[in-house]
Design a protein around this motif. Structure first.
Motif, PDB file in Angstrom:
ATOM      1  N   ARG A   1      19.232   8.515 -17.461  1.00 14.45           N
ATOM      2  CA  ARG A   1      19.122   7.097 -17.139  1.00 14.45           C
ATOM      3  C   ARG A   1      19.735   6.808 -15.777  1.00 14.45           C
ATOM      4  O   ARG A   1      20.590   7.546 -15.272  1.00 14.45           O
ATOM      5  CB  ARG A   1      19.836   6.258 -18.195  1.00 14.45           C
ATOM      6  CG  ARG A   1      21.349   6.329 -18.101  1.00 14.45           C
ATOM      7  CD  ARG A   1      22.060   5.469 -19.128  1.00 14.45           C
ATOM      8  NE  ARG A   1      23.462   5.326 -18.774  1.00 14.45           N
ATOM      9  CZ  ARG A   1      24.380   4.773 -19.552  1.00 14.45           C
ATOM     10  NH1 ARG A   1      24.032   4.310 -20.740  1.00 14.45           N
ATOM     11  NH2 ARG A   1      25.642   4.666 -19.149  1.00 14.45           N
TER      12      ARG A   1
ATOM     13  N   SER B   1       9.814   4.101 -26.729  1.00 13.83           N
ATOM     14  CA  SER B   1      11.198   4.103 -26.259  1.00 13.83           C
ATOM     15  C   SER B   1      11.988   3.051 -27.020  1.00 13.83           C
ATOM     16  O   SER B   1      11.473   2.372 -27.910  1.00 13.83           O
ATOM     17  CB  SER B   1      11.239   3.796 -24.756  1.00 13.83           C
ATOM     18  OG  SER B   1      10.966   2.404 -24.537  1.00 13.83           O
TER      19      SER B   1
ATOM     20  N   GLY C   1       8.521   1.035 -23.890  1.00 13.78           N
ATOM     21  CA  GLY C   1       7.702   2.002 -23.174  1.00 13.78           C
ATOM     22  C   GLY C   1       7.107   3.018 -24.125  1.00 13.78           C
ATOM     23  O   GLY C   1       7.556   3.160 -25.273  1.00 13.78           O
TER      24      GLY C   1
ATOM     25  N   LEU D   1       4.506   0.296 -20.019  1.00 19.31           N
ATOM     26  CA  LEU D   1       5.544  -0.649 -20.407  1.00 19.31           C
ATOM     27  C   LEU D   1       4.851  -1.847 -21.037  1.00 19.31           C
ATOM     28  O   LEU D   1       4.106  -2.565 -20.378  1.00 19.31           O
ATOM     29  CB  LEU D   1       6.364  -1.084 -19.188  1.00 19.31           C
ATOM     30  CG  LEU D   1       7.048   0.040 -18.405  1.00 19.31           C
ATOM     31  CD1 LEU D   1       7.662  -0.499 -17.116  1.00 19.31           C
ATOM     32  CD2 LEU D   1       8.102   0.739 -19.252  1.00 19.31           C
TER      33      LEU D   1
ATOM     34  N   THR E   1       4.069   3.148 -15.400  1.00 16.00           N
ATOM     35  CA  THR E   1       4.850   4.097 -14.625  1.00 16.00           C
ATOM     36  C   THR E   1       4.284   5.482 -14.914  1.00 16.00           C
ATOM     37  O   THR E   1       3.171   5.606 -15.419  1.00 16.00           O
ATOM     38  CB  THR E   1       6.349   3.991 -14.958  1.00 16.00           C
ATOM     39  OG1 THR E   1       7.084   4.910 -14.140  1.00 16.00           O
ATOM     40  CG2 THR E   1       6.640   4.264 -16.413  1.00 16.00           C
TER      41      THR E   1
ATOM     42  N   VAL F   1       8.061   7.356 -21.393  1.00 15.09           N
ATOM     43  CA  VAL F   1       9.267   6.558 -21.140  1.00 15.09           C
ATOM     44  C   VAL F   1      10.346   6.941 -22.145  1.00 15.09           C
ATOM     45  O   VAL F   1      10.130   6.896 -23.357  1.00 15.09           O
ATOM     46  CB  VAL F   1       8.956   5.052 -21.226  1.00 15.09           C
ATOM     47  CG1 VAL F   1      10.222   4.241 -20.975  1.00 15.09           C
ATOM     48  CG2 VAL F   1       7.860   4.675 -20.233  1.00 15.09           C
TER      49      VAL F   1
ATOM     50  N   LEU G   1      15.056   2.594 -21.470  1.00 12.29           N
ATOM     51  CA  LEU G   1      14.969   1.288 -20.833  1.00 12.29           C
ATOM     52  C   LEU G   1      16.346   0.643 -20.855  1.00 12.29           C
ATOM     53  O   LEU G   1      17.058   0.724 -21.852  1.00 12.29           O
ATOM     54  CB  LEU G   1      13.973   0.379 -21.562  1.00 12.29           C
ATOM     55  CG  LEU G   1      12.513   0.820 -21.634  1.00 12.29           C
ATOM     56  CD1 LEU G   1      11.695  -0.228 -22.393  1.00 12.29           C
ATOM     57  CD2 LEU G   1      11.938   1.039 -20.251  1.00 12.29           C
TER      58      LEU G   1
ATOM     59  N   LEU H   1      14.882  -4.489 -14.798  1.00 17.65           N
ATOM     60  CA  LEU H   1      14.557  -3.496 -15.819  1.00 17.65           C
ATOM     61  C   LEU H   1      14.632  -2.100 -15.210  1.00 17.65           C
ATOM     62  O   LEU H   1      13.922  -1.790 -14.254  1.00 17.65           O
ATOM     63  CB  LEU H   1      13.152  -3.753 -16.367  1.00 17.65           C
ATOM     64  CG  LEU H   1      12.637  -2.763 -17.427  1.00 17.65           C
ATOM     65  CD1 LEU H   1      13.441  -2.893 -18.713  1.00 17.65           C
ATOM     66  CD2 LEU H   1      11.147  -2.989 -17.687  1.00 17.65           C
TER      67      LEU H   1
ATOM     68  N   VAL I   1      14.062   1.888 -15.689  1.00 11.92           N
ATOM     69  CA  VAL I   1      13.179   2.739 -16.496  1.00 11.92           C
ATOM     70  C   VAL I   1      13.335   4.193 -16.067  1.00 11.92           C
ATOM     71  O   VAL I   1      13.368   4.506 -14.873  1.00 11.92           O
ATOM     72  CB  VAL I   1      11.700   2.312 -16.306  1.00 11.92           C
ATOM     73  CG1 VAL I   1      10.772   3.194 -17.144  1.00 11.92           C
ATOM     74  CG2 VAL I   1      11.512   0.839 -16.666  1.00 11.92           C
ATOM     75  N   SER I   2      13.425   5.098 -17.046  1.00 10.65           N
ATOM     76  CA  SER I   2      13.389   6.526 -16.736  1.00 10.65           C
ATOM     77  C   SER I   2      12.416   7.217 -17.677  1.00 10.65           C
ATOM     78  O   SER I   2      12.290   6.846 -18.845  1.00 10.65           O
ATOM     79  CB  SER I   2      14.784   7.153 -16.863  1.00 10.65           C
ATOM     80  OG  SER I   2      15.261   7.068 -18.182  1.00 10.65           O
ATOM     81  N   THR I   3      11.705   8.223 -17.156  1.00 12.60           N
ATOM     82  CA  THR I   3      10.708   8.941 -17.947  1.00 12.60           C
ATOM     83  C   THR I   3      11.012  10.430 -17.945  1.00 12.60           C
ATOM     84  O   THR I   3      11.751  10.940 -17.093  1.00 12.60           O
ATOM     85  CB  THR I   3       9.284   8.727 -17.401  1.00 12.60           C
ATOM     86  OG1 THR I   3       9.103   9.520 -16.215  1.00 12.60           O
ATOM     87  CG2 THR I   3       9.022   7.262 -17.080  1.00 12.60           C
TER      88      THR I   3
ATOM     89  N   TRP J   1      12.299  -2.584 -12.115  1.00  9.09           N
ATOM     90  CA  TRP J   1      11.231  -3.578 -12.167  1.00  9.09           C
ATOM     91  C   TRP J   1      11.826  -4.975 -12.287  1.00  9.09           C
ATOM     92  O   TRP J   1      12.942  -5.163 -12.779  1.00  9.09           O
ATOM     93  CB  TRP J   1      10.327  -3.327 -13.361  1.00  9.09           C
ATOM     94  CG  TRP J   1       9.725  -1.947 -13.394  1.00  9.09           C
ATOM     95  CD1 TRP J   1      10.356  -0.772 -13.647  1.00  9.09           C
ATOM     96  CD2 TRP J   1       8.349  -1.604 -13.148  1.00  9.09           C
ATOM     97  NE1 TRP J   1       9.485   0.281 -13.581  1.00  9.09           N
ATOM     98  CE2 TRP J   1       8.239  -0.204 -13.277  1.00  9.09           C
ATOM     99  CE3 TRP J   1       7.210  -2.356 -12.855  1.00  9.09           C
ATOM    100  CZ2 TRP J   1       7.031   0.470 -13.121  1.00  9.09           C
ATOM    101  CZ3 TRP J   1       6.002  -1.690 -12.695  1.00  9.09           C
ATOM    102  CH2 TRP J   1       5.926  -0.292 -12.817  1.00  9.09           C
TER     103      TRP J   1
END
Length: 382
Positions: free
Chosen positions: A65, A319, A331, A337, A353, A357, A360, A367, A369-371, A379
């Motif tokens: 994150r 997510s 996500g 999202l 994205t 995801v 969040l 916002l 976000v990591s994937t 965002w």
């Protein structure tokens, strides 16, 4: 010898079981994710920051994150680097681990904390990225630490809770969670309960409150039960962080329940069957849970009454949900999202994205976000 088995994820266990059935001639129907529902006059989000880092293994449920403190965004890269940004300007970039990094970032009180699969915990200076201290712990670090009350609280994947003095890195105390023979590979991050105490979630479905300064246990409470017959069916980990909202503590567990406890009395006030490895979101009078099968369910926080349930995103590997502005955001495995009306459960918009995801967060009305693919982004509402 006491051995503990960590499963990478429940889907891996299920896949192995299905493969065994297929080898015995039993026809197994492939589970496919629901197609995206069509939307009319869909809302969307605007990306204001993006950074690509190394991807993580699909089988390893790491939830790397981003974090932010005093207007600076800190990015962890699984290849062993940490970076700091103000806006789109990079302030510094440091390679701190040749063996890579596996925990998300915790940034507070002038420090940046990250950890590795080999149990190394690193503290960096926020302004310069220079290493202030590092320590070796007893297990892999899969969840972010928590900086609280002058301590860095970290849970190793062997079930040991560590507290180090934030300024020096000197170990202040340790606390051993009960050993379980089987558990999911993963760990909820520590959560602040109040100005002095922290909450630790465990693989045996208990929540522990511990004094951050002394390590003294203040509370332990079972939050879920399982009636499974096999060891795998009895897996009941709390892998998502507990949510604290006023007098309420809310948890969700794998193959267990979503449970609300009154913190004043330390009594469970309601519990409803649900399987989730994600943190539940609490907003207003609603508790929102993204279940492992892709259902999103809303409960009334004081009674547990089901307010609504959305099954349009089945099998899309959701997510954790978060409230962002007026909408609930979740996500999925396709990098989508989804924006959901929290009063009705209706999907009202989406953004896209890259990669499934994993995490969040909402920080300073943005916002984060990591994937799994390594797309780190921030965002805002349009």
């Amino acid at each position: 010898m006491n051995r503990k088995y960590k499963f990478a994820c429940a889907l891996t266990v299920l896949t192995l079981a299905l493969a065994g059935c297929a080898n015995k001639g039993v026809k197994v129907e492939e589970v496919k994710p629901n197609p995206l529902p069509k939307l009319v006059n869909a809302k969307s989000l605007t990306a204001v920051f993006s950074k690509s880092v190394a991807s993580t293994s699909e089988a390893d449920p790491l939830r790397l994150r981003l974090d932010a403190d005093n207007g600076t965004v800190f990015v962890v890269n699984p290849n062993g680097e940490v970076e700091a940004y103000q806006g789109k300007q990079r302030l510094w970039q440091k390679k701190i681990s040749k063996s890579g990094l596996s925990s998300g970032v915790e940034a507070k009180d002038g420090l940046v904390i990250v950890g590795s699969q080999k149990g190394q915990l690193f503290a960096l200076d926020q302004a310069t990225g220079e290493q202030k201290w590092s320590v070796q712990l007893t297990g892999a670090l899969l969840a972010p630490s928590l900086i609280h009350a002058g301590r860095v609280i970290t849970v190793a994947n062997d079930g040991t809770v560590f507290a180090h003095e934030a300024e020096t890195g000197k170990q202040a105390w340790t606390y051993s969670l009960p050993n379980v023979q089987f558990s999911l590979r993963g760990q909820a991050a520590p959560v602040a309960l109040d100005q002095r105490n922290v909450l630790i979630a465990s693989a045996n479905a208990y929540i522990y409150a511990i004094d951050a300064l002394t390590g003294a246990p203040r509370m332990q409470r079972r939050m879920a039960v399982s009636d499974g017959r096999s060891d795998i069916q009895r897996l009941i980990d709390i892998d998502g962080e507990p949510s604290v909202a006023g007098q309420f503590l809310v948890t969700s567990s794998f193959q267990g329940q979503v449970t609300a406890m009154d913190l004043a009395s330390q009594q469970v006030i309601w519990s409803e069957d649900a399987s989730s490895t994600q943190r539940p979101e609490v907003a207003g009078n609603g508790v929102f849970v993204a279940q492992n099968d892709g259902k999103i369910t809303a409960y009334e926080i004081t009674t547990g009454q089901k307010l609504w349930e959305n099954d349009q995103l089945l099998n899309r590997q959701l997510s954790n949900p978060v409230m962002f502005g007026q909408n609930l955001i979740v996500g999925d495995m396709g990098g989508v999202l989804h924006m959901i009306d929290p009063s009705s459960g209706t999907i009202v918009g989406r953004a896209k994205t890259s990669g499934d995801v994993r995490t969040l967060r909402v920080i300073d009305s943005q916002l984060f976000v990591s994937t799994r693919k390594g797309a780190m982004s921030i965002w805002q509402n349009r």
